[in-house]
Design a protein around this motif. Structure first.
Motif, mmCIF file in Angstrom:
data_model
loop_
_atom_site.group_PDB
_atom_site.id
_atom_site.type_symbol
_atom_site.label_atom_id
_atom_site.label_comp_id
_atom_site.label_asym_id
_atom_site.label_seq_id
_atom_site.Cartn_x
_atom_site.Cartn_y
_atom_site.Cartn_z
ATOM 1 N N GLU A 89 13.652 26.747 31.009
ATOM 2 C CA GLU A 89 14.627 26.335 30.085
ATOM 3 C C GLU A 89 14.441 27.639 29.159
ATOM 4 O O GLU A 89 13.964 28.180 29.097
ATOM 5 C CB GLU A 89 13.611 25.157 29.246
ATOM 6 N N LYS A 106 19.966 23.076 24.412
ATOM 7 C CA LYS A 106 18.854 22.923 25.370
ATOM 8 C C LYS A 106 19.046 23.158 27.037
ATOM 9 O O LYS A 106 20.334 22.707 26.687
ATOM 10 C CB LYS A 106 17.458 21.978 25.532
ATOM 11 N N GLU A 108 18.348 23.483 31.048
ATOM 12 C CA GLU A 108 17.107 23.127 32.157
ATOM 13 C C GLU A 108 17.521 23.615 33.472
ATOM 14 O O GLU A 108 18.711 23.337 33.905
ATOM 15 C CB GLU A 108 17.035 21.719 32.242
#
Length: 248
Positions: A89, A106, A108
């Protein structure tokens, strides 16, 4: 608006472009066939040792004073990595003091090596968006990223150690941005990173530079303090990057 703020607005723009071309998405299944080092995303960042987490603080120089505290940052990023060097991440946040210069990102990751997928979540001006892309290798050291939501195509070139050396942003056949990166080593440590960016701004090609000079390292040889410059001759420090590392 002072000169430092203008610089960091441009820096923020460059970071957003870098985030886009660093999106690792559904790979086409090709894997490295080199007999040397096996590819992992950790290598693109030049990290040494069994790094688990990297936290970076971006701090601008204000009124000619070099920041000495991480709390003076305008941006913070956290990167987590598994034991094999695959990204898990990345989260980044930027705050330049106004709603228009505040952003959060963000990413992932899942998978390993070149067989990975990623979901990116961005929040700009209060708008949240998710982006997926195709991550396609043309050979062991070159790949392209094609976004499902954008006409832009990003092509990335790596050196034989899988360090980033060039990326190009195209809109169709038109080059929007070209960044050339040179990494200088000494005693098996990164000493300096030079970046030259040529951008098409309103039909005019403009050139800018960013130079990163390492000031100190941890026991594994990863840089902990980095001075950044925007002139090729390194006459004026524009900012400082502070990095903290956690290891397995």
């Amino acid at each position: 608006m002072n000169d430092t703020f203008n610089y960091f607005q441009q820096l923020m723009k460059n970071i957003l472009l870098f985030l886009l071309i660093q999106i690792f998405c559904s790979c086409n299944g090709q894997d490295s066939k080199t007999t040397g080092t096996t590819y992992s995303q950790k290598l693109e960042y030049g990290l040494k040792g069994a790094v688990k987490e990297v936290i970076q603080y971006t701090c601008p120089v204000k009124d000619g004073k070099i920041p000495t505290e991480k709390s003076d940052n305008v941006g913070k990023s956290t990167m987590t990595i598994d034991k094999e060097g695959n990204l898990i991440e990345i989260s980044r946040s930027w705050n330049f003091g106004t709603p228009d210069t505040t952003a959060k990102f963000k990413k992932e990751y899942s998978g390993n090596g070149k067989n990975i997928t990623v979901k990116e979540i961005s929040n700009l001006h209060g708008n949240t968006e998710e982006i997926n892309n195709r991550f396609v290798w043309s050979d062991n050291y070159n790949y392209s990223i094609v976004s499902e939501k954008s006409p832009y195509i990003y092509t990335v070139a790596l050196d034989k150690n899988y360090r980033l050396i060039q990326y190009i942003i195209k809109n169709g056949d038109e080059i929007e941005s070209l960044e050339e990166i040179e990494t200088i080593y000494k005693d098996n440590k990164i000493q300096e990173i030079k970046s030259k960016t040529t951008e098409n701004i309103n039909g005019k090609m403009t050139v800018s530079y960013q130079i990163q000079v390492m000031q100190s390292f941890d026991t594994y040889g990863n840089p902990t303090v980095i001075y950044t410059y925007r002139d090729i001759n390194k006459q004026n420090i524009a900012g400082v990057l502070y990095k903290d590392y956690t290891y397995y």
